[in-house]
Design a protein around this motif. Structure first.
Motif, short mmCIF file in Angstrom:
data_model
loop_
_atom_site.label_atom_id
_atom_site.label_comp_id
_atom_site.label_asym_id
_atom_site.label_seq_id
_atom_site.Cartn_x
_atom_site.Cartn_y
_atom_site.Cartn_z
N ARG A 10 43.42 35.14 36.81
CA ARG A 10 42.79 35.72 38.00
C ARG A 10 43.28 35.01 39.24
NH1 ARG A 10 38.24 38.54 38.27
NH2 ARG A 10 37.53 37.35 40.07
N GLY A 11 43.67 35.79 40.23
CA GLY A 11 44.01 35.26 41.54
C GLY A 11 42.93 35.70 42.52
N GLU A 12 42.10 34.76 42.91
CA GLU A 12 40.96 35.09 43.78
C GLU A 12 41.34 34.90 45.25
OE1 GLU A 12 37.59 33.77 40.51
OE2 GLU A 12 38.34 32.31 41.96
N TYR A 13 40.99 35.89 46.05
CA TYR A 13 41.34 35.91 47.47
C TYR A 13 40.08 35.86 48.33
CZ TYR A 13 46.06 37.68 46.33
OH TYR A 13 47.32 37.83 45.85
N TYR A 14 40.25 35.37 49.53
CA TYR A 14 39.27 35.54 50.60
C TYR A 14 39.96 36.23 51.76
CZ TYR A 14 36.17 32.29 48.16
OH TYR A 14 35.37 31.69 47.23
N GLN A 15 39.15 36.78 52.65
CA GLN A 15 39.67 37.43 53.85
C GLN A 15 38.99 36.82 55.06
OE1 GLN A 15 40.20 41.69 53.74
NE2 GLN A 15 39.36 41.91 55.81
N LEU A 16 39.76 36.52 56.10
CA LEU A 16 39.17 35.96 57.31
C LEU A 16 38.48 37.05 58.13
CD1 LEU A 16 41.06 33.63 56.42
CD2 LEU A 16 41.44 33.17 58.86
N PRO A 17 37.50 36.68 58.95
CA PRO A 17 36.84 37.67 59.80
C PRO A 17 37.85 38.35 60.72
CG PRO A 17 35.64 35.58 59.83
CD PRO A 17 36.94 35.32 59.13
N PRO A 18 37.59 39.59 61.13
CA PRO A 18 38.55 40.31 61.97
C PRO A 18 38.96 39.55 63.22
CG PRO A 18 36.84 41.80 61.18
CD PRO A 18 36.43 40.43 60.76
N MET A 43 34.08 27.19 56.39
CA MET A 43 33.45 27.97 55.32
C MET A 43 33.15 29.39 55.78
SD MET A 43 32.93 26.18 52.47
CE MET A 43 31.40 26.64 51.67
N ALA A 44 32.79 29.55 57.05
CA ALA A 44 32.45 30.87 57.57
C ALA A 44 33.66 31.80 57.63
CB ALA A 44 31.84 30.74 58.97
N ASP A 45 34.86 31.22 57.56
CA ASP A 45 36.08 32.04 57.61
C ASP A 45 36.40 32.72 56.28
OD1 ASP A 45 36.77 31.54 60.29
OD2 ASP A 45 37.68 29.62 59.75
N LEU A 46 35.81 32.25 55.19
CA LEU A 46 36.18 32.75 53.86
C LEU A 46 35.23 33.86 53.42
CD1 LEU A 46 37.12 29.43 52.02
CD2 LEU A 46 38.53 30.90 53.46
N LEU A 47 35.62 35.08 53.69
CA LEU A 47 34.83 36.25 53.31
C LEU A 47 35.36 36.84 52.02
CD1 LEU A 47 34.61 37.99 56.81
CD2 LEU A 47 33.06 36.29 55.82
N PRO A 48 34.51 37.47 51.20
CA PRO A 48 34.95 37.97 49.89
C PRO A 48 36.04 39.05 50.01
CG PRO A 48 32.55 37.96 50.05
CD PRO A 48 33.08 37.69 51.43
N ARG A 49 36.94 39.05 49.03
CA ARG A 49 37.97 40.07 48.90
C ARG A 49 38.26 40.24 47.41
NH1 ARG A 49 42.01 42.33 52.40
NH2 ARG A 49 43.86 43.04 51.26
N GLU A 50 38.65 41.44 47.00
CA GLU A 50 38.87 41.70 45.58
C GLU A 50 39.99 40.83 45.02
OE1 GLU A 50 38.66 45.63 42.87
OE2 GLU A 50 40.27 45.67 44.36
N ALA A 51 39.79 40.38 43.80
CA ALA A 51 40.76 39.53 43.13
C ALA A 51 41.93 40.35 42.59
CB ALA A 51 40.09 38.77 41.98
N GLY A 52 42.99 39.66 42.20
CA GLY A 52 44.09 40.25 41.45
C GLY A 52 44.17 39.57 40.09
N ILE A 53 44.90 40.17 39.17
CA ILE A 53 45.09 39.56 37.85
C ILE A 53 46.58 39.61 37.53
CG2 ILE A 53 44.57 39.66 35.39
CD1 ILE A 53 41.90 40.93 36.12
N ARG A 54 47.13 38.45 37.23
CA ARG A 54 48.56 38.34 36.91
C ARG A 54 48.74 38.32 35.39
NH1 ARG A 54 52.96 33.88 39.01
NH2 ARG A 54 54.37 34.00 37.24
N ALA A 55 49.66 39.12 34.91
CA ALA A 55 50.02 39.12 33.49
C ALA A 55 51.07 38.05 33.26
CB ALA A 55 50.55 40.50 33.09
N GLN A 56 50.67 36.95 32.66
CA GLN A 56 51.60 35.84 32.41
C GLN A 56 51.94 35.76 30.93
OE1 GLN A 56 53.20 33.37 34.44
NE2 GLN A 56 54.20 33.16 32.45
N ALA A 57 53.21 35.93 30.59
CA ALA A 57 53.64 35.78 29.20
C ALA A 57 53.71 34.30 28.85
CB ALA A 57 54.99 36.45 28.99
N VAL A 58 53.04 33.94 27.74
CA VAL A 58 53.03 32.56 27.25
C VAL A 58 53.55 32.56 25.82
CG1 VAL A 58 51.60 30.53 26.76
CG2 VAL A 58 51.04 32.01 28.70
#
Length: 392
Positions: free
Chosen positions: A222-230, A334-349
């Motif tokens: 999982r790659g979790e992201y945040y989004q800054l306020p506009p 902390m106030a700059d980090l607003l929720p944003r949808e995560a991504g998921i990377r397919a990593q071959a191991v």
């Protein structure tokens, strides 16, 4: 009977269908996608960067295909009226260790033929006053785009040139004979002379259905992201990346302007327990069992115990995530980090714990499988497609 069947509706699969139609005019081509929309997973859940190829080992498929892909992506977007911006990227060194790595990366970029500029701390501060570091590399050719829009434009060309796209079509069985391959599932069956599988997060499972000896596992990170306020979206003008640790497969948390005017922070990298579950805490029992029961993952965990613990802590506690960002952008709060949808990377191991860094491709007599297509696969989608079609 189709001439070609492509499984997978991400950007690599759609680009492959398009390439097949252009190489073989009049061919019968069908693309089958499990989701109800194209670009539903990795293609539609990334930071939207047009990469330049600075990181990759000289001579690797990544290095060779990324440069060609960056040129193609910009030319295609311009021709199709798809918004993009060549904003450039700064790789920021925050201490002496990172500065040495940065100089090594500079040498690699020259070998790979990537245009790059070496900056000292004063020049970095002049260009990006909110960013702190002891030096930086500036990669002027890096850009931003919406890869979902690129995929949609490619898909429109597939249909216009006679190809067929089928959605909501999960494949649960592959049957190969001397002269054809049949892909079957609950919603139908498609037979073709040649099969190309670009299944991303499900690549190992489709390969197993084809009888390929899969001594690896797709492990979702999982790659979790945040989004800054506009009102903070103009904090930086360029993409701001840390200097990556060459022992790790991920690039670290970065500040990314997006083509829709937002500014995102991320991603981190934590083990996912659902290959296609984007909400925090998502759990799929089959996915979790496949990952946690695989010896290769146990070896990865032992080798990167400290890094994994830090990533998990930062996922659970926003303050730790913020600390990663503040190393090169001290004024973030902390106030700059607003929720944003995560991504998921397919990593071959691999079973021995090796993380596969390059593209990984296997084949049977009548099928070819893309088993690992990490970043910069979106940038490189059409060159990857051309490479696959050449291999047929």
């Amino acid at each position: 009977m189709y001439d070609f069947c492509v499984i997978g509706g991400g950007i690599v699969g759609v680009a492959t269908a398009r390439t097949l139609l252009r190489r073989h005019p009049g061919a019968q081509v069908v693309l089958v996608e499990k989701a109800s929309a194209l670009a539903a997973h990795q293609t539609g859940h990334n930071s939207g960067v047009i990469h330049s190829g600075i990181y990759y080992a000289p001579g690797s498929l990544k290095a060779r295909l990324c440069a060609a892909g960056a040129r193609w992506t910009k030319e295609f977007a311009a021709a199709q009226g798809i918004p993009f911006e060549v904003c450039g990227k700064l790789l920021v060194a925050t201490d002496s260790v990172e500065h040495r790595r940065m100089l090594d990366l500079y040498d690699r970029s020259i070998t790979n033929g990537v245009e790059v500029e070496l900056l000292d701390a004063a020049e970095l501060r002049r260009r990006e006053p909110r960013v702190a570091g002891v030096g930086a590399l500036f990669v002027p050719g890096t850009g931003i785009i919406d890869y979902t829009a690129v995929t949609a434009a490619l898909a429109a060309q597939v249909v216009a040139e006679g190809g067929r796209i089928v959605l909501d079509a999960e494949i649960t069985e592959l049957t190969e004979t001397a002269d054809s391959v049949t892909a079957s599932g609950p919603s139908g069956s498609w037979t073709a002379r040649t099969l190309v599988v670009c299944a991303g997060l499900q690549a190992d499972r489709l390969a197993a259905l084809a009888g390929i000896d899969t001594d690896f596992r797709i492990v979702p990170f999982r790659g979790e992201y945040y989004q800054l306020p506009p009102e903070r979206a103009g904090l930086v003008r360029t993409l701001i990346y840390p200097v990556p640790d060459p022992t790790l497969p991920f690039l670290g948390v970065h500040l990314s302007p997006t083509i829709d005017g937002a500014l995102t922070v991320g991603p981190n990298a934590v083990l996912g327990l659902s290959r296609e579950g984007y909400r925090k805490g998502s759990l799929d029992l089959r996915d979790a069992r496949d990952a946690l029961g695989f010896p290769g993952l146990h070896r990865v965990a032992r080798a990167h115990l400290r890094t994994g613990a830090r990533e998990l802590r930062n996922s659970l506690f926003k303050r730790g995530y913020l600390a990663e960002c503040r190393r090169y952008c001290p004024e973030l709060t902390m106030a700059d980090l607003l929720p944003r949808e995560a991504g998921i990377r397919a990593q071959a191991v691999l079973r021995d714990g090796t993380l596969v860094h390059d593209f990984l491709i296997e084949r049977t007599p009548r099928s070819v499988h893309v088993l690992n297509a990490p970043s910069p696969a979106a940038t490189s989608a059409v060159p990857i497609a051309e490479y696959l079609v050449d291999s047929l």
